[in-house]
Design a protein around this motif. Structure first.
Motif, PDB file in Angstrom:
ATOM      1  N   GLY A 142       0.489  12.370   4.917  1.00  0.00           N
ATOM      2  CA  GLY A 142      -0.900  12.341   5.373  1.00  0.00           C
ATOM      3  C   GLY A 142      -1.778  12.107   4.163  1.00  0.00           C
ATOM      4  N   GLN A 143      -2.992  11.621   4.373  1.00  0.00           N
ATOM      5  CA  GLN A 143      -3.899  11.435   3.226  1.00  0.00           C
ATOM      6  C   GLN A 143      -4.294  12.775   2.646  1.00  0.00           C
ATOM      7  OE1 GLN A 143      -4.312   8.833   1.756  1.00  0.00           O
ATOM      8  NE2 GLN A 143      -3.970   7.179   3.211  1.00  0.00           N
ATOM      9  N   ASN A 144      -4.200  13.809   3.465  1.00  0.00           N
ATOM     10  CA  ASN A 144      -4.640  15.135   3.024  1.00  0.00           C
ATOM     11  C   ASN A 144      -3.878  16.165   3.849  1.00  0.00           C
ATOM     12  OD1 ASN A 144      -6.102  17.273   2.079  1.00  0.00           O
ATOM     13  ND2 ASN A 144      -7.997  16.731   3.106  1.00  0.00           N
ATOM     14  N   GLY A 158      -3.078  -3.421   9.386  1.00  0.00           N
ATOM     15  CA  GLY A 158      -3.375  -2.425   8.354  1.00  0.00           C
ATOM     16  C   GLY A 158      -4.805  -2.399   7.870  1.00  0.00           C
ATOM     17  N   CYS A 159      -4.968  -1.849   6.665  1.00  0.00           N
ATOM     18  CA  CYS A 159      -6.300  -1.478   6.169  1.00  0.00           C
ATOM     19  C   CYS A 159      -7.193  -2.681   5.884  1.00  0.00           C
ATOM     20  CB  CYS A 159      -6.153  -0.591   4.941  1.00  0.00           C
ATOM     21  SG  CYS A 159      -5.482   1.025   5.393  1.00  0.00           S
ATOM     22  N   MET A 160      -6.599  -3.764   5.393  1.00  0.00           N
ATOM     23  CA  MET A 160      -7.425  -4.934   5.100  1.00  0.00           C
ATOM     24  C   MET A 160      -7.887  -5.579   6.402  1.00  0.00           C
ATOM     25  SD  MET A 160      -6.221  -7.898   2.561  1.00  0.00           S
ATOM     26  CE  MET A 160      -7.186  -9.376   2.323  1.00  0.00           C
ATOM     27  N   VAL A 166     -11.908   3.769   0.122  1.00  0.00           N
ATOM     28  CA  VAL A 166     -12.100   2.948   1.308  1.00  0.00           C
ATOM     29  C   VAL A 166     -11.347   3.520   2.530  1.00  0.00           C
ATOM     30  CG1 VAL A 166     -10.136   1.348   1.022  1.00  0.00           C
ATOM     31  CG2 VAL A 166     -12.320   0.467   1.836  1.00  0.00           C
ATOM     32  N   VAL A 167     -10.438   4.454   2.270  1.00  0.00           N
ATOM     33  CA  VAL A 167      -9.555   4.941   3.349  1.00  0.00           C
ATOM     34  C   VAL A 167     -10.300   5.497   4.576  1.00  0.00           C
ATOM     35  CG1 VAL A 167      -7.718   6.609   3.928  1.00  0.00           C
ATOM     36  CG2 VAL A 167      -7.584   5.284   1.822  1.00  0.00           C
ATOM     37  N   PRO A 168     -11.357   6.325   4.389  1.00  0.00           N
ATOM     38  CA  PRO A 168     -12.048   6.826   5.590  1.00  0.00           C
ATOM     39  C   PRO A 168     -12.583   5.689   6.471  1.00  0.00           C
ATOM     40  CG  PRO A 168     -12.739   8.046   3.651  1.00  0.00           C
ATOM     41  CD  PRO A 168     -11.919   6.888   3.153  1.00  0.00           C
ATOM     42  N   THR A 189     -11.143   2.541   6.641  1.00  0.00           N
ATOM     43  CA  THR A 189     -10.073   1.715   7.199  1.00  0.00           C
ATOM     44  C   THR A 189      -9.164   2.502   8.144  1.00  0.00           C
ATOM     45  OG1 THR A 189      -8.555   2.158   5.366  1.00  0.00           O
ATOM     46  CG2 THR A 189     -10.003   0.246   5.138  1.00  0.00           C
ATOM     47  N   ARG A 190      -9.146   3.802   7.971  1.00  0.00           N
ATOM     48  CA  ARG A 190      -8.217   4.617   8.773  1.00  0.00           C
ATOM     49  C   ARG A 190      -8.923   5.574   9.723  1.00  0.00           C
ATOM     50  NH1 ARG A 190      -2.451   4.360   8.420  1.00  0.00           N
ATOM     51  NH2 ARG A 190      -2.190   2.495   7.205  1.00  0.00           N
ATOM     52  N   GLY A 191     -10.229   5.680   9.578  1.00  0.00           N
ATOM     53  CA  GLY A 191     -10.990   6.477  10.541  1.00  0.00           C
ATOM     54  C   GLY A 191     -10.868   7.976  10.350  1.00  0.00           C
ATOM     55  N   GLY A 239       0.793  -1.228   0.000  1.00  0.00           N
ATOM     56  CA  GLY A 239       0.000   0.000   0.000  1.00  0.00           C
ATOM     57  C   GLY A 239       0.820   1.270   0.000  1.00  0.00           C
ATOM     58  N   CYS A 240       0.279   2.302   0.652  1.00  0.00           N
ATOM     59  CA  CYS A 240       0.865   3.638   0.536  1.00  0.00           C
ATOM     60  C   CYS A 240       2.017   3.842   1.518  1.00  0.00           C
ATOM     61  CB  CYS A 240      -0.212   4.682   0.778  1.00  0.00           C
ATOM     62  SG  CYS A 240      -0.945   4.570   2.417  1.00  0.00           S
ATOM     63  N   ALA A 241       2.685   4.978   1.367  1.00  0.00           N
ATOM     64  CA  ALA A 241       3.824   5.316   2.220  1.00  0.00           C
ATOM     65  C   ALA A 241       3.437   5.330   3.696  1.00  0.00           C
ATOM     66  CB  ALA A 241       4.382   6.672   1.804  1.00  0.00           C
ATOM     67  N   MET A 242       2.190   5.716   3.973  1.00  0.00           N
ATOM     68  CA  MET A 242       1.773   5.766   5.381  1.00  0.00           C
ATOM     69  C   MET A 242       1.803   4.366   5.993  1.00  0.00           C
ATOM     70  SD  MET A 242      -1.036   8.659   5.689  1.00  0.00           S
ATOM     71  CE  MET A 242      -0.448   8.800   7.349  1.00  0.00           C
ATOM     72  N   ASN A 243       1.438   3.390   5.204  1.00  0.00           N
ATOM     73  CA  ASN A 243       1.473   2.021   5.697  1.00  0.00           C
ATOM     74  C   ASN A 243       2.914   1.571   5.957  1.00  0.00           C
ATOM     75  OD1 ASN A 243      -0.898   0.688   6.241  1.00  0.00           O
ATOM     76  ND2 ASN A 243      -0.543  -0.888   4.695  1.00  0.00           N
ATOM     77  N   PHE A 244       3.815   1.984   5.072  1.00  0.00           N
ATOM     78  CA  PHE A 244       5.226   1.642   5.277  1.00  0.00           C
ATOM     79  C   PHE A 244       5.750   2.293   6.550  1.00  0.00           C
ATOM     80  CE2 PHE A 244       6.877  -0.816   1.726  1.00  0.00           C
ATOM     81  CZ  PHE A 244       5.746  -0.864   0.936  1.00  0.00           C
ATOM     82  N   THR A 277      -1.287  -4.591   5.472  1.00  0.00           N
ATOM     83  CA  THR A 277      -2.049  -4.725   4.216  1.00  0.00           C
ATOM     84  C   THR A 277      -2.741  -3.454   3.744  1.00  0.00           C
ATOM     85  OG1 THR A 277      -3.995  -5.318   5.484  1.00  0.00           O
ATOM     86  CG2 THR A 277      -2.539  -7.124   4.808  1.00  0.00           C
ATOM     87  N   CYS A 278      -3.150  -3.495   2.474  1.00  0.00           N
ATOM     88  CA  CYS A 278      -3.826  -2.376   1.811  1.00  0.00           C
ATOM     89  C   CYS A 278      -5.130  -2.860   1.195  1.00  0.00           C
ATOM     90  CB  CYS A 278      -2.901  -1.840   0.722  1.00  0.00           C
ATOM     91  SG  CYS A 278      -3.644  -0.593  -0.343  1.00  0.00           S
ATOM     92  N   SER A 279      -6.140  -2.001   1.212  1.00  0.00           N
ATOM     93  CA  SER A 279      -7.464  -2.358   0.667  1.00  0.00           C
ATOM     94  C   SER A 279      -7.884  -1.469  -0.486  1.00  0.00           C
ATOM     95  CB  SER A 279      -8.531  -2.195   1.764  1.00  0.00           C
ATOM     96  OG  SER A 279      -8.468  -3.259   2.661  1.00  0.00           O
ATOM     97  N   ILE A 280      -6.993  -0.625  -0.956  1.00  0.00           N
ATOM     98  CA  ILE A 280      -7.428   0.469  -1.831  1.00  0.00           C
ATOM     99  C   ILE A 280      -8.096  -0.037  -3.116  1.00  0.00           C
ATOM    100  CG2 ILE A 280      -5.247   0.906  -3.106  1.00  0.00           C
ATOM    101  CD1 ILE A 280      -7.194   3.709  -1.505  1.00  0.00           C
ATOM    102  N   ARG A 281      -7.543  -1.098  -3.695  1.00  0.00           N
ATOM    103  CA  ARG A 281      -8.161  -1.725  -4.873  1.00  0.00           C
ATOM    104  C   ARG A 281      -8.233  -3.222  -4.629  1.00  0.00           C
ATOM    105  NH1 ARG A 281      -5.560   2.707  -6.471  1.00  0.00           N
ATOM    106  NH2 ARG A 281      -3.624   1.700  -5.891  1.00  0.00           N
TER     107      ARG A 281
HETATM  108 FE1  F3S Z   1      -2.828   3.258   2.309  1.00  0.00          FE
HETATM  109 FE2  F3S Z   1      -3.970   1.237   1.117  1.00  0.00          FE
HETATM  110 FE3  F3S Z   1      -4.706   1.886   3.507  1.00  0.00          FE
HETATM  111  S1  F3S Z   1      -3.373   3.102   0.178  1.00  0.00           S
HETATM  112  S2  F3S Z   1      -4.321   4.049   3.717  1.00  0.00           S
HETATM  113  S3  F3S Z   1      -2.697   1.155   2.885  1.00  0.00           S
HETATM  114  S4  F3S Z   1      -6.031   1.241   1.887  1.00  0.00           S
END
Ligand code: F3S
Ligand code: SAH
Ligand code: SF4
Length: 469
Positions: free
Chosen positions: A227-229, A108-110, A192-194, A196-198, A38-43, A74-78
């Motif tokens: 940050g996501q934003n 993580g997100c999943m 899906v981020v709002p 999975t990440r609140g 997933g994204c840098a935040m997950n790393f 994990t990541c759930s974005i797609r």
């Molecule tokens: Fe990032 Fe994937 Fe979660 S892009 S915020 S790890 S859904």
């Protein structure tokens, strides 16, 4: 793969295992193995997890066979991101069967999205831990060690892990991520981020500055504020007397040291302010580079996506950026084939790409995510062949723009921060310029962490090639 085209920031690092620091290997009796998606935040979260686990006597290992704890962040974005994780879990199943006492955990997100169901679906998973629950990992690991299945997917309104110093496990010693906020309050309908990440929350400004200063003292020369934003960063001190906006935070971090480069990601077009642009213009060490996801060039689609800006607003924002920061690099995210997208809408996306001429783009076709507003409200009605055809057109157009963007740099001289040895040759070093372009040049006597002036002599599709002057 078409949904993973050119340099996809998320998936390009998918499945990377952290390299252990040598000290870890020697000091710790127990070993954990972590893979991040997933994204840098997950790393960056995996680095927080590593810090929490170090305190429990676990050192990181790159060798899954010597681990007594395997974690997948994990990541759930797609949908594809989740499929990759499921595949990885089946592979770990074999190791788990032959290794008594081995614990496997999903972070993580999943973990957040599927929650306890993962334990039922994936019988060999022992732990499921959501992004706001990493402090409870030691207790959950102890519980799982007794044979119980452990789950904590509670989301928090306060957790920022601000006091935890991330353990930099897989690093070049030069560039690093620093998370400044968590969660997201925007409700882009596809996202899906709002869920999975609140809710969005901002980290203590002083802990951010402290972390940047520590990194600098340890030899790092670049931080990316995450940050996501990021533009909606807003921190209020506990006595309520002090507030810090993103522009102010950016300035505080830039002031840590003139030799510390500062980047940030991601900016939402609706939130990036002139104040941020002026701070960028004021400090040489804030890189002139903005990731400004457009998603679509069609007003109708932007509205369905709930992006809250129009194409005209976005184009004006780009004009304003170029007015204040004439040589600013711009990158974007684009989704092809969102619900109801017509050929005309698609052409408008192509058109806005021509207007901006992005240096870098992360391009995807729409993947419906369970529980999102789009899934509940709209029909995912664009056939996959059409999504892929439109995505291929977007990719081809972007390639032309990025190639033109590379060619126009030939002959120019840039200040480059050296990040390491080039993948292609031991005799070459590589680094990035302010606008985030990769430059390769002969090693001579230079080493990573140094700044050099490099004159560009030629280029490939993704790399500038030059010589130190
Ligand atoms: Fe990032 Fe994937 Fe979660 S892009 S915020 S790890 S859904
Ligand atoms: N917070 C960032 C993006 C986070 S997700 C922002 O607002 O820009 C990174 C990118 O993944 C998004 O910009 C979007 O282009 C893409 N994405 C998100 N959900 C998606 C989905 N359901 N299908 C395809 N791409 C998606
Ligand atoms: Fe998702 Fe939109 Fe938030 Fe980005 S701003 S994380 S795309 S909801």
């Amino acid at each position: 793969m078409l949904d993973q085209v050119t340099k996809v920031h998320d998936e390009s690092r998918q499945g990377e295992a952290f390299a252990p620091q040598m000290a870890d290997v020697q000091t710790y009796s127990k070993k954990f193995y972590i893979e991040s998606y997933g994204c840098a935040m997950n790393f960056n979260d995996s680095e927080i997890v590593a810090s929490i686990l170090n305190k429990e006597g676990y050192g990181a290992t790159r060798n899954v066979e010597e681990a007594s704890l395997i974690l997948l962040n994990t990541c759930s974005i797609r949908e594809k991101a989740e499929q990759t994780v499921r595949k990885r879990l089946t592979e770990f199943r074999q190791i788990k069967r032959s290794t008594p006492g081995l614990l496997v955990g999903i972070l993580g997100c999943m973990a957040e999205r599927i929650k306890g169901k993962l334990l039922e679906e994936e019988k060999l998973v022992d732990l499921v831990v959501g992004p706001d629950a990493y402090r409870s990992l030691p207790a959950l690991i102890a519980e799982a060690g007794t044979g119980m299945k452990s789950v904590n997917v509670l989301l928090s309104r306060e957790e920022t892990y601000g006091d935890i110093s991330p353990v930099r496990l897989d690093n070049n010693g030069v560039t690093s991520f620093v998370s400044i906020m968590r969660g997201c309050n925007n409700m882009c309908t596809f996202c899906v981020v709002p869920f999975t990440r609140g809710r969005e929350r901002s980290r203590d400004a002083y802990s951010v500055v402290r972390e940047a200063a520590e990194l600098f003292d340890n030899g790092y020369r670049e931080v990316t504020l995450l940050g996501q934003n990021v533009d909606s960063y807003y921190w209020t001190s506990s006595n309520g007397e002090e507030t810090v906006t993103f522009a102010q935070l950016l300035e505080k971090v830039a002031l840590v040291h003139p030799l510390l480069r500062v980047r940030f990601s991601t900016s939402h077009p609706k939130d990036i302010t002139d104040d941020v642009l002026f701070v960028m213009a004021k400090y040489d060490n804030i890189c002139n580079y903005i990731h400004l996801p457009v998603q679509s060039g069609s007003n109708r689609i932007l509205q369905l996506m709930n992006r809250t800006y129009t194409r005209e607003w976005y184009m004006k924002k780009v004009d304003r950026i170029r007015e204040i920061l004439p040589d600013c690099g711009l990158s974007t995210d684009i989704i092809a084939g969102f619900c109801t997208e017509t050929e005309e809408d698609h052409q408008e996306t192509m058109d806005i790409m021509r207007y901006v001429q992005y240096e870098l783009a992360y391009m995807y076709f729409y993947s419906e995510r369970p529980g999102t507003l789009a899934e509940r409200r709209y029909q995912d009605d664009i056939p996959e062949e059409i999504k892929k055809k439109r995505l291929a057109e977007i990719v081809a157009l972007h390639r032309r723009h990025s190639e033109a963007g590379m060619k126009k740099e030939v002959g120019k001289t840039f200040r480059v921060l050296i990040e390491g040895t080039s993948k292609r040759s031991q005799e070459q070093l590589f680094g990035r310029n302010d606008q985030n372009k990769v430059i390769v040049f002969p090693r001579e006597n230079y080493s990573k962490g140094e700044y050099v002036m490099v004159k560009v002599e030629s280029c490939t599709a993704g790399t500038l090639i030059g010589k130190v002057v």
